[in-house]
Design a protein around this motif. Structure first.
Motif, PDB file in Angstrom:
ATOM      1  N   ALA A 119     -67.253 -80.623  62.234  1.00  0.00           N
ATOM      2  CA  ALA A 119     -66.559 -81.790  62.775  1.00  0.00           C
ATOM      3  C   ALA A 119     -66.676 -83.016  61.885  1.00  0.00           C
ATOM      4  CB  ALA A 119     -67.112 -82.122  64.162  1.00  0.00           C
ATOM      5  N   CYS A 120     -67.487 -82.950  60.852  1.00  0.00           N
ATOM      6  CA  CYS A 120     -67.823 -84.148  60.061  1.00  0.00           C
ATOM      7  C   CYS A 120     -67.113 -84.136  58.698  1.00  0.00           C
ATOM      8  CB  CYS A 120     -69.331 -84.244  59.855  1.00  0.00           C
ATOM      9  SG  CYS A 120     -70.273 -84.420  61.379  1.00  0.00           S
ATOM     10  N   LEU A 121     -66.051 -84.881  58.605  1.00  0.00           N
ATOM     11  CA  LEU A 121     -65.386 -85.118  57.326  1.00  0.00           C
ATOM     12  C   LEU A 121     -65.004 -83.826  56.608  1.00  0.00           C
ATOM     13  CD1 LEU A 121     -67.727 -88.030  56.194  1.00  0.00           C
ATOM     14  CD2 LEU A 121     -65.385 -88.274  56.982  1.00  0.00           C
ATOM     15  N   ARG A 122     -64.616 -82.831  57.372  1.00  0.00           N
ATOM     16  CA  ARG A 122     -64.299 -81.528  56.790  1.00  0.00           C
ATOM     17  C   ARG A 122     -63.127 -81.611  55.810  1.00  0.00           C
ATOM     18  NH1 ARG A 122     -64.891 -76.004  58.034  1.00  0.00           N
ATOM     19  NH2 ARG A 122     -63.164 -74.771  57.182  1.00  0.00           N
ATOM     20  N   GLU A 123     -62.077 -82.297  56.204  1.00  0.00           N
ATOM     21  CA  GLU A 123     -60.884 -82.341  55.359  1.00  0.00           C
ATOM     22  C   GLU A 123     -61.173 -83.001  54.019  1.00  0.00           C
ATOM     23  OE1 GLU A 123     -56.284 -84.053  55.491  1.00  0.00           O
ATOM     24  OE2 GLU A 123     -57.490 -84.002  57.328  1.00  0.00           O
ATOM     25  N   GLN A 124     -61.915 -84.102  54.061  1.00  0.00           N
ATOM     26  CA  GLN A 124     -62.249 -84.804  52.822  1.00  0.00           C
ATOM     27  C   GLN A 124     -63.154 -83.947  51.942  1.00  0.00           C
ATOM     28  OE1 GLN A 124     -63.641 -88.765  53.577  1.00  0.00           O
ATOM     29  NE2 GLN A 124     -63.949 -89.258  51.417  1.00  0.00           N
ATOM     30  N   ALA A 125     -64.107 -83.246  52.572  1.00  0.00           N
ATOM     31  CA  ALA A 125     -65.008 -82.379  51.814  1.00  0.00           C
ATOM     32  C   ALA A 125     -64.244 -81.230  51.172  1.00  0.00           C
ATOM     33  CB  ALA A 125     -66.109 -81.849  52.726  1.00  0.00           C
ATOM     34  N   MET A 126     -63.322 -80.650  51.895  1.00  0.00           N
ATOM     35  CA  MET A 126     -62.534 -79.548  51.346  1.00  0.00           C
ATOM     36  C   MET A 126     -61.658 -80.021  50.195  1.00  0.00           C
ATOM     37  SD  MET A 126     -63.367 -76.689  52.721  1.00  0.00           S
ATOM     38  CE  MET A 126     -61.989 -75.700  52.112  1.00  0.00           C
ATOM     39  N   ASP A 127     -61.166 -81.234  50.276  1.00  0.00           N
ATOM     40  CA  ASP A 127     -60.365 -81.778  49.179  1.00  0.00           C
ATOM     41  C   ASP A 127     -61.202 -81.907  47.914  1.00  0.00           C
ATOM     42  OD1 ASP A 127     -57.938 -83.145  48.081  1.00  0.00           O
ATOM     43  OD2 ASP A 127     -59.323 -84.841  47.970  1.00  0.00           O
ATOM     44  N   LEU A 128     -62.442 -82.388  48.056  1.00  0.00           N
ATOM     45  CA  LEU A 128     -63.326 -82.495  46.897  1.00  0.00           C
ATOM     46  C   LEU A 128     -63.643 -81.116  46.326  1.00  0.00           C
ATOM     47  CD1 LEU A 128     -65.813 -85.272  48.098  1.00  0.00           C
ATOM     48  CD2 LEU A 128     -64.122 -85.465  46.267  1.00  0.00           C
ATOM     49  N   LEU A 129     -63.884 -80.154  47.200  1.00  0.00           N
ATOM     50  CA  LEU A 129     -64.172 -78.805  46.726  1.00  0.00           C
ATOM     51  C   LEU A 129     -62.972 -78.203  46.010  1.00  0.00           C
ATOM     52  CD1 LEU A 129     -66.252 -77.425  49.721  1.00  0.00           C
ATOM     53  CD2 LEU A 129     -67.073 -77.926  47.405  1.00  0.00           C
ATOM     54  N   ALA A 130     -61.776 -78.503  46.498  1.00  0.00           N
ATOM     55  CA  ALA A 130     -60.572 -78.023  45.821  1.00  0.00           C
ATOM     56  C   ALA A 130     -60.476 -78.609  44.418  1.00  0.00           C
ATOM     57  CB  ALA A 130     -59.335 -78.375  46.640  1.00  0.00           C
ATOM     58  N   GLN A 131     -60.868 -79.861  44.262  1.00  0.00           N
ATOM     59  CA  GLN A 131     -60.783 -80.506  42.956  1.00  0.00           C
ATOM     60  C   GLN A 131     -61.699 -79.848  41.935  1.00  0.00           C
ATOM     61  OE1 GLN A 131     -60.807 -84.876  42.882  1.00  0.00           O
ATOM     62  NE2 GLN A 131     -60.369 -84.857  45.067  1.00  0.00           N
ATOM     63  N   VAL A 132     -62.817 -79.280  42.392  1.00  0.00           N
ATOM     64  CA  VAL A 132     -63.755 -78.646  41.456  1.00  0.00           C
ATOM     65  C   VAL A 132     -63.660 -77.123  41.494  1.00  0.00           C
ATOM     66  CG1 VAL A 132     -65.343 -80.597  41.618  1.00  0.00           C
ATOM     67  CG2 VAL A 132     -65.693 -78.610  43.114  1.00  0.00           C
ATOM     68  N   GLY A 133     -62.648 -76.601  42.182  1.00  0.00           N
ATOM     69  CA  GLY A 133     -62.421 -75.163  42.189  1.00  0.00           C
ATOM     70  C   GLY A 133     -63.387 -74.359  43.034  1.00  0.00           C
ATOM     71  N   MET A 134     -63.913 -74.975  44.116  1.00  0.00           N
ATOM     72  CA  MET A 134     -64.894 -74.286  44.957  1.00  0.00           C
ATOM     73  C   MET A 134     -64.469 -74.176  46.415  1.00  0.00           C
ATOM     74  SD  MET A 134     -67.470 -73.115  43.248  1.00  0.00           S
ATOM     75  CE  MET A 134     -68.705 -72.887  44.519  1.00  0.00           C
ATOM     76  N   ALA A 135     -63.220 -74.471  46.736  1.00  0.00           N
ATOM     77  CA  ALA A 135     -62.776 -74.437  48.130  1.00  0.00           C
ATOM     78  C   ALA A 135     -62.878 -73.030  48.716  1.00  0.00           C
ATOM     79  CB  ALA A 135     -61.346 -74.958  48.242  1.00  0.00           C
ATOM     80  N   ASP A 136     -62.661 -72.013  47.898  1.00  0.00           N
ATOM     81  CA  ASP A 136     -62.685 -70.645  48.417  1.00  0.00           C
ATOM     82  C   ASP A 136     -64.100 -70.156  48.705  1.00  0.00           C
ATOM     83  OD1 ASP A 136     -63.385 -70.614  45.745  1.00  0.00           O
ATOM     84  OD2 ASP A 136     -62.403 -68.689  45.333  1.00  0.00           O
ATOM     85  N   GLN A 137     -65.116 -70.939  48.303  1.00  0.00           N
ATOM     86  CA  GLN A 137     -66.503 -70.566  48.572  1.00  0.00           C
ATOM     87  C   GLN A 137     -67.181 -71.553  49.518  1.00  0.00           C
ATOM     88  OE1 GLN A 137     -68.811 -68.678  45.404  1.00  0.00           O
ATOM     89  NE2 GLN A 137     -67.265 -69.375  43.936  1.00  0.00           N
ATOM     90  N   ALA A 138     -66.386 -72.288  50.280  1.00  0.00           N
ATOM     91  CA  ALA A 138     -66.920 -73.342  51.135  1.00  0.00           C
ATOM     92  C   ALA A 138     -67.937 -72.848  52.151  1.00  0.00           C
ATOM     93  CB  ALA A 138     -65.768 -74.053  51.861  1.00  0.00           C
ATOM     94  N   GLY A 139     -67.782 -71.622  52.635  1.00  0.00           N
ATOM     95  CA  GLY A 139     -68.660 -71.111  53.678  1.00  0.00           C
ATOM     96  C   GLY A 139     -69.904 -70.414  53.173  1.00  0.00           C
TER      97      GLY A 139
END
Length: 253
Positions: A119-139
């Motif tokens: 519930a905490c800033l998930r969208e913003q965190a996922m955007d940052l992870l996408a920028q560094v190529g780590m969104a697919d390993q978020a979990g």
């Protein structure tokens, strides 16, 4: 005006001058490498700029404002991010949770850490992870990641406060050559996209000469050379400090 201006920094420990009047500038949108042999004063310089050490004398101007002597938290809130040589990620937390924690700190909402992480800033965190190529390993838990991927997570964490200046302390330490090149190419892309300025220390000369716009060289607390990579590569005093001879830098070290 340069984003970062270091003017006459001095710092001594027990009568030994770790920094002896060091001055340099870093314009916006550039990558500046700080190199030198062991004991040159690189870490001390970094720690003074970052607020972990108070200088004995000198100024550290960030966008014209003197931040020398401020603590690390106040400097971070003024737009200075940092990555460390030793991992600063929480191994037991997921990739996403690590970045969310950094964002919560930036937004001064650490009291919300007890709430479900999703519930905490998930969208913003996922955007940052996408920028560094780590969104697919978020979990995934950071403790099971490859070392190069952990460095990408730490970069996302460092970007959580939308820094104007990013300090990177030995960002590629322990990495294989291909990982080193990939991480620094990513950093170069972020510099271009975000208009970041980056000051980094590095022992791998292939990284330094491939990615730095300019290089500054310290030896025994003094700045002995500054300039474009080709000029520094040919500098006789730099070669003497590193090799004790007239040998030139190779493509890697």
């Amino acid at each position: 005006m340069s984003l970062l201006q270091v003017d006459g920094l001095r710092k001594s420990f027990g009568g030994v001058a770790a920094l002896d009047g060091v001055s340099f500038a870093l314009p916006a949108g550039q990558m500046l490498a700080l190199i030198g042999p062991n004991g040159a004063g690189k870490s001390t310089c970094f720690n003074v700029i970052n607020g972990q050490l108070r200088p004995d004398a000198g100024r550290v101007l960030l966008d014209g404002q003197d931040i020398a002597g401020l603590d690390a938290r106040r400097i971070w809130r003024r737009g200075v991010g940092r990555t460390f040589q030793v991992s600063a990620a929480f191994a037991s937390l997921t990739v996403l949770e690590n970045v969310q924690a950094a964002l919560l700190s930036h937004h001064r909402r650490l009291w919300q850490l007890w709430r479900p992480a999703a519930a905490c800033l998930r969208e913003q965190a996922m955007d940052l992870l996408a920028q560094v190529g780590m969104a697919d390993q978020a979990g995934r838990a950071c403790g099971v990641l490859a070392y190069g991927d952990i460095k990408r997570v730490e970069l996302a964490m460092a970007l959580s406060n939308a820094p104007r200046l990013l300090l990177m302390d030995e960002p590629t330490a322990g990495m294989a050559p291909r990982e080193r090149q990939a991480l620094m190419a990513l950093t170069r892309r972020l510099v271009s996209e975000r208009g970041l300025s980056v000051l980094f220390t590095e022992h791998s000369m292939d990284v330094v000469f491939a990615f730095a716009d300019e290089i500054i060289v310290l030896a025994r607390g003094q700045l002995i050379a500054q300039g474009k990579p080709d000029a520094v590569r040919q500098d006789a005093r730099v070669r003497e400090v590193y090799f004790g001879s007239g040998a030139s830098f190779g493509s890697a070290a």
